[in-house]
Scaffold this active site. Structure first.
Site, short mmCIF file in Angstrom:
data_model
loop_
_atom_site.label_atom_id
_atom_site.label_comp_id
_atom_site.label_asym_id
_atom_site.label_seq_id
_atom_site.Cartn_x
_atom_site.Cartn_y
_atom_site.Cartn_z
N ASN A 113 1.52 4.82 0.94
CA ASN A 113 0.97 5.73 1.95
C ASN A 113 1.16 7.17 1.51
O ASN A 113 2.24 7.54 1.03
CB ASN A 113 1.67 5.49 3.30
CG ASN A 113 1.32 4.13 3.89
OD1 ASN A 113 1.60 3.08 3.30
ND2 ASN A 113 0.70 4.14 5.05
N THR B 167 0.85 -1.20 0.00
CA THR B 167 0.00 0.00 0.00
C THR B 167 0.88 1.24 0.00
O THR B 167 1.75 1.39 0.85
CB THR B 167 -0.92 0.05 1.23
OG1 THR B 167 -0.13 0.04 2.42
CG2 THR B 167 -1.92 -1.09 1.24
N GLU C 3 -3.94 4.73 2.93
CA GLU C 3 -3.03 3.89 2.14
C GLU C 3 -3.74 3.33 0.92
O GLU C 3 -4.87 2.90 0.99
CB GLU C 3 -2.38 2.80 2.99
CG GLU C 3 -3.27 2.12 3.99
CD GLU C 3 -2.52 1.08 4.83
OE1 GLU C 3 -1.61 0.42 4.31
OE2 GLU C 3 -2.88 0.92 6.01
P1 ADP Z 1 5.16 0.80 3.56
O1 ADP Z 1 4.89 0.28 4.94
O2 ADP Z 1 6.41 1.62 3.46
O3 ADP Z 1 3.98 1.54 2.98
P2 ADP Z 1 4.45 -1.44 1.86
O4 ADP Z 1 4.90 -2.83 2.16
O5 ADP Z 1 3.01 -1.09 2.11
O6 ADP Z 1 5.42 -0.48 2.65
O7 ADP Z 1 4.82 -1.15 0.35
C1 ADP Z 1 4.41 0.05 -0.22
C2 ADP Z 1 5.27 0.48 -1.40
O8 ADP Z 1 5.30 -0.54 -2.40
C3 ADP Z 1 4.68 1.70 -2.07
O9 ADP Z 1 5.12 2.91 -1.49
C4 ADP Z 1 5.17 1.55 -3.52
O10 ADP Z 1 6.43 2.18 -3.67
C5 ADP Z 1 5.34 0.04 -3.69
N1 ADP Z 1 4.30 -0.65 -4.48
C6 ADP Z 1 4.56 -1.64 -5.38
N2 ADP Z 1 3.43 -2.10 -5.93
C7 ADP Z 1 2.40 -1.41 -5.39
C8 ADP Z 1 0.96 -1.46 -5.58
N3 ADP Z 1 0.38 -2.30 -6.45
N4 ADP Z 1 0.20 -0.61 -4.84
C9 ADP Z 1 0.78 0.24 -3.96
N5 ADP Z 1 2.12 0.32 -3.74
C10 ADP Z 1 2.94 -0.49 -4.45
N1 RBF Z 2 -7.04 -3.03 8.14
C1 RBF Z 2 -7.93 -3.34 9.11
O1 RBF Z 2 -7.56 -3.44 10.27
N2 RBF Z 2 -9.25 -3.55 8.83
C2 RBF Z 2 -9.73 -3.47 7.56
O2 RBF Z 2 -10.93 -3.65 7.36
C3 RBF Z 2 -8.81 -3.15 6.51
N3 RBF Z 2 -9.22 -3.09 5.22
C4 RBF Z 2 -8.32 -2.80 4.23
C5 RBF Z 2 -8.76 -2.74 2.91
C6 RBF Z 2 -7.86 -2.46 1.89
C7 RBF Z 2 -8.36 -2.41 0.47
C8 RBF Z 2 -6.50 -2.21 2.18
C9 RBF Z 2 -5.52 -1.90 1.10
C10 RBF Z 2 -6.07 -2.28 3.50
C11 RBF Z 2 -6.96 -2.56 4.54
N4 RBF Z 2 -6.57 -2.62 5.86
C12 RBF Z 2 -7.46 -2.93 6.85
C13 RBF Z 2 -5.21 -2.16 6.22
C14 RBF Z 2 -4.19 -3.21 6.39
O3 RBF Z 2 -4.26 -3.62 7.73
C15 RBF Z 2 -2.87 -2.51 6.08
O4 RBF Z 2 -2.75 -2.32 4.72
C16 RBF Z 2 -1.70 -3.25 6.61
O5 RBF Z 2 -1.81 -3.30 7.98
C17 RBF Z 2 -0.40 -2.57 6.27
O6 RBF Z 2 -0.34 -1.27 6.75
MG MG Z 3 1.97 0.78 3.01
#
Ligand code: ADP
Ligand code: RBF
Ligand code: MG
Length: 210
Positions: A44, A42, A140
């Protein structure tokens, strides 16, 4: 639990108020607990200065994302419409993520394309992630596209067109992942309609308007 959940959100005639809602900024590091390890990266973006965010319901939203990729990014030379690879990656807890055919995004104007802007369907979470008990509200964005490389630091803009569900606590990580897979499918199906292409949002999404 995808049974009983609506598979499409919003009327065929297009988004309804308060949508579209916009937010944008540079992609920052998240909680570092590795949503990538869950197989669901995701991107952020900071919530500071976003006027509507305090009153927005916590939960899952969907819409379009514009990202300005640097000239060296491998996805710039790839077709934008490679919509069959799952954006959710296989992990030990989720060995076979569902494959979803994502809608192809409308093409940005050529001037924006040349500046590195690309458009993708997205699903996003706004809130406290009760499964992880965050104390700060976050936004995110999971983009429905398999990227070859990260894009930290890039300018990203989102235009949210609809609300999918409230955020929930879960008994297990598998249950959370299962619901997110359903969210992706619902977002894809909802955006894949004539009046959900984000017309009127293109200039904002590709950096031409604030
Ligand atoms: P963080 O905790 O730093 O957000 P994540 O494990 O959530 O780390 O990874 C997020 C990063 O992955 C984004 O900032 C982006 O650079 C990269 N990324 C790669 N593919 C995707 C995708 N499909 N959607 C969102 N972010 C992506
Ligand atoms: N986290 C929750 O605790 N409850 C949720 O219902 C929830 N729904 C999510 C739905 C989507 C589409 C995404 C991308 C994330 C969601 N998350 C939710 C967040 C998830 O816990 C988070 O992406 C990870 O913890 C990494 O930060
Ligand atoms: Mg993230």
């Amino acid at each position: 639990m995808s049974e009983g959940r609506p598979q499409i959100i919003g009327p065929d005639s297009g988004p309804e108020p308060p949508f579209p809602l916009r937010m944008g900024g540079k992609v920052v590091s998240g909680f570092g607990r590795g949503s990538k390890e869950l197989g669901i990266p995701t991107a952020n973006i900071p919530v500071e200065g976003v006027s509507w965010i305090e009153t927005a319901e916590s939960g899952v939203y969907f819409g379009w994302a514009g990202i300005q990729l640097p000239p060296s990014h491998p996805d710039l030379t790839k077709k934008n419409q490679d919509s069959t690879a799952p954006s959710i990656n296989p992990t030990p807890t989720n060995p076979s993520p569902q494959t979803t055919t994502y809608p192809s995004a409308p093409s940005p104007p050529s001037a924006a394309l040349e500046k590195g802007w690309r458009l993708y369907p997205m699903v996003m979470s706004i809130g406290y992630n009760p499964f992880y008990k965050n104390t700060v509200r976050s936004a995110e964005v999971h983009i429905l596209h398999r990227f070859e490389k990260d894009f930290y630091g890039c300018e990203m803009r989102v235009s949210i067109l609809g609300f999918i569900r409230k955020e929930l606590d879960y008994v297990s990580l598998e249950a959370l992942i299962g619901d997110i897979e359903t969210d992706c499918r619902v977002a894809g199906a909802s955006l894949d309609r004539e009046h959900w292409q984000g017309k009127g949002e293109m200039k904002y999404l590709t950096g031409e308007e604030d």
